[in-house]
Write an enzyme that holds these catalytic residues in place. Structure first.
Site, PDB file in Angstrom:
ATOM      1  N   HIS A 265       0.829  -1.197   0.000  1.00  0.00           N
ATOM      2  CA  HIS A 265       0.000   0.000   0.000  1.00  0.00           C
ATOM      3  C   HIS A 265       0.875   1.262   0.000  1.00  0.00           C
ATOM      4  CE1 HIS A 265      -3.673   2.318   1.151  1.00  0.00           C
ATOM      5  NE2 HIS A 265      -2.774   3.124   1.680  1.00  0.00           N
ATOM      6  N   GLU A 266       1.794   1.321   0.946  1.00  0.00           N
ATOM      7  CA  GLU A 266       2.643   2.517   1.038  1.00  0.00           C
ATOM      8  C   GLU A 266       3.576   2.605  -0.173  1.00  0.00           C
ATOM      9  OE1 GLU A 266       1.642   4.640   3.080  1.00  0.00           O
ATOM     10  OE2 GLU A 266       0.419   3.303   4.318  1.00  0.00           O
ATOM     11  N   HIS A 269       1.785   4.530  -2.779  1.00  0.00           N
ATOM     12  CA  HIS A 269       1.904   5.980  -2.525  1.00  0.00           C
ATOM     13  C   HIS A 269       3.289   6.474  -2.946  1.00  0.00           C
ATOM     14  CE1 HIS A 269      -1.816   6.807  -0.411  1.00  0.00           C
ATOM     15  NE2 HIS A 269      -1.603   5.890   0.505  1.00  0.00           N
ATOM     16  N   GLU A 295      -4.577   7.751  -3.023  1.00  0.00           N
ATOM     17  CA  GLU A 295      -5.100   6.483  -2.519  1.00  0.00           C
ATOM     18  C   GLU A 295      -5.440   5.529  -3.666  1.00  0.00           C
ATOM     19  OE1 GLU A 295      -4.708   6.031   0.547  1.00  0.00           O
ATOM     20  OE2 GLU A 295      -5.899   4.261   1.050  1.00  0.00           O
TER      21      GLU A 295
END
Ligand code: ZN
Length: 501
Positions: A265-266, A269, A295
């Site tokens: 997830h990160e 980003h 997101e």
């Protein structure tokens, strides 16, 4: 380059340095700082935010903006310099409405409220956090009043994270989504015995988790020569330049998913920030367009790629080699089911893709109500628990597992939550378009190659930084406004297959 434009750039770059120094202090606060450092850190951050605010809203900035606008008037809309002036003018007009005293107080309060929340959450003591939350809401109201709004006070705060969207539109999007999600959750619940997540709930050595997570982040395309990964309680990504983009993750010794998918997830980003055009790096345009667009990337890499069957077809044998004791006897179908199990649960960050958005809707509704003072803060835990029961059929046994779970309200981030669900929707809209334009991406992903997808996203989204408003960016990339069609189809297909609906 025009002389005035040059002077404007110098000024904006100095302001950016102050903001990035704040970001570094916050990174340090989350990853390294001892709890005793909070009070001093609050003052340091308050000073930096005051200096940055004063420099930015000064009349001199306004003069330079007006003169630079003259110098760039003939340039095309998407030119770097024309965009810099246009976007900075909008930032200036908005920021100027906020008194420096309010900005400083909001920053100081947020740091102290965060520390109060950490303690309250550890002790399951909402009453101890309640006065801090009341103050956050009061300061948020003041912020909204200064910023101004037409329909709803909430819009002023939402606009800080997702420029251009109104709460009435969010409500409509969420209502549509709810109509499809609630029956899907119910249909899956009837067949819950088909899939279980026991495989990821075993003891997993944390160092081995870290090593494997780093390997996967690099495979997705995170450039570690321009980044680093540290452990924190609350995972996040922060950047000081497109050449220094940092991420954090959390490890649980008996649960593989938080670190594995949290890292992906990160990474999503971070790849967005690393992909911003170097020409924009030292300017206010040198970061992602908005929270929802950001997101869309974290969720796309985490879920659409990272929880897909083809991805694990390629990399599951590697994971099995790292954890032979736990996974050698677990076949890929069982593992795929384990990482995609749908189960109404208490904690948002552990929620599956189907129930996740219901957690967001609850927070969005409560933020609107709290801001409008429809009930007192003291009643909020009960409201939270009632909503959890009605949307997800589960009731938190404690406030730690309920209203105290998320970091956002302690950090003053009212208006942020809806961008998570909007990002989910957008992730599929963009992914769908990428596959339409470049069908070979599907085969590449099946071979474990992520470059094609990353290149498409870089071309359409990453490199532009903040040049365009989110709605402009989405329209340019996909040819239509934000729409949830592709997202709902993805959920129906993926989970329909998994649960045999
Ligand atoms: Zn995120």
């Amino acid at each position: 380059m025009g002389r005035q434009l040059n002077l404007l750039k110098q000024r904006l770059e100095e302001i950016r340095h102050l903001n990035k120094a704040s970001a570094l202090l916050i990174w340090d606060q989350e990853t390294k700082m001892p709890p005793g450092g909070a009070r001093a850190r609050a003052e340091q951050l308050a000073t930096l935010s005051r200096l940055g605010h004063e420099l930015f809203i000064a009349d001199r900035t306004g003069e330079l903006l007006a003169r630079a606008a003259n110098e760039t008037a003939d340039l095309p809309f998407d030119d770097d310099d024309a965009s810099l002036v246009r976007v900075s003018q909008r930032d200036y007009d908005r920021t100027k409405r906020l008194p420096t005293s309010l900005v400083t107080e909001f920053t100081r309060h947020s740091v102290l409220a965060h520390e109060a929340w950490v303690r309250a959450r550890a002790n399951d003591d909402f009453a101890a956090f309640s006065p801090w939350l009341e103050r956050t809401i009061e300061l948020s109201r003041q912020r909204a009043e200064h910023l101004g709004y037409q329909e709803n006070m909430y819009d002023a705060l939402l606009d800080l994270f997702e420029p251009g969207i109104k709460s009435s539109r969010v409500t409509r999007i969420f209502d549509d989504l709810k109509q499809e999600l609630v029956p899907l959750v119910a249909a899956i619940a009837e067949r819950s015995d088909r899939v279980d997540d026991a495989a990821v709930h075993q003891p997993f050595d944390e160092r081995a988790q870290e090593a494997f997570g780093k390997k996967i982040a690099a495979i997705l395309g995170y450039d570690f020569s321009r980044g680093r990964l540290d452990p924190t309680v609350h995972p996040f990504e922060t950047s000081f330049s497109c050449n220094d983009v940092r991420i954090t993750t959390r490890y649980e010794s008996n649960f593989l998913s938080p670190s594995l998918f949290g890292t992906m997830h990160e990474t999503g980003h971070a790849m967005y920030e690393q992909g911003v055009s170097p020409a924009l790096d030292h300017t206010p345009l040198g970061r992602g367009a908005s929270s929802a667009v950001h997101e869309s990337q974290s969720r796309m890499w985490e879920n659409v790629v990272g929880r897909s069957r083809p991805f694990w077809q390629r990399y599951y044998p590697d994971l099995q080699r790292v954890f032979p004791q736990q996974l050698a006897a677990v076949d890929i179908d069982t593992f795929y089911g384990a990482i995609n199990t749908v189960q109404p649960s208490l904690i948002r960050v552990y929620a599956d893709e189907v129930t996740y958005n219901l957690h967001i809707m609850l927070r969005f509704e409560m933020e609107m109500d709290l801001l409008a003072n429809r009930y007192p803060v003291s009643a909020a835990p009960a409201v939270w628990n009632d909503k959890m029961e009605s949307y997800l059929g589960v009731r938190p046994p404690s406030d730690t597992l309920g209203i105290l779970q998320d970091v956002h309200w302690s950090n003053g981030l009212f208006g942020y939550f809806p961008t998570y669900a909007l990002g989910n929707i957008l992730s599929l809209q963009l992914y769908d378009k990428a596959l339409q334009e470049r069908p070979e991406i599907r085969d590449q992903l099946a071979r474990g190659e992520t470059t094609g997808l990353r290149e498409w996203m870089t071309e359409k989204i990453y490199r532009h930084g903040r040049k365009f408003q989110p709605a402009e960016l989405v329209e340019r990339a996909t040819g239509e406004p934000l729409q949830s069609r592709a997202y709902m189809k993805y959920l129906q297909t993926k989970f329909g297959r998994l649960y045999g609906l």
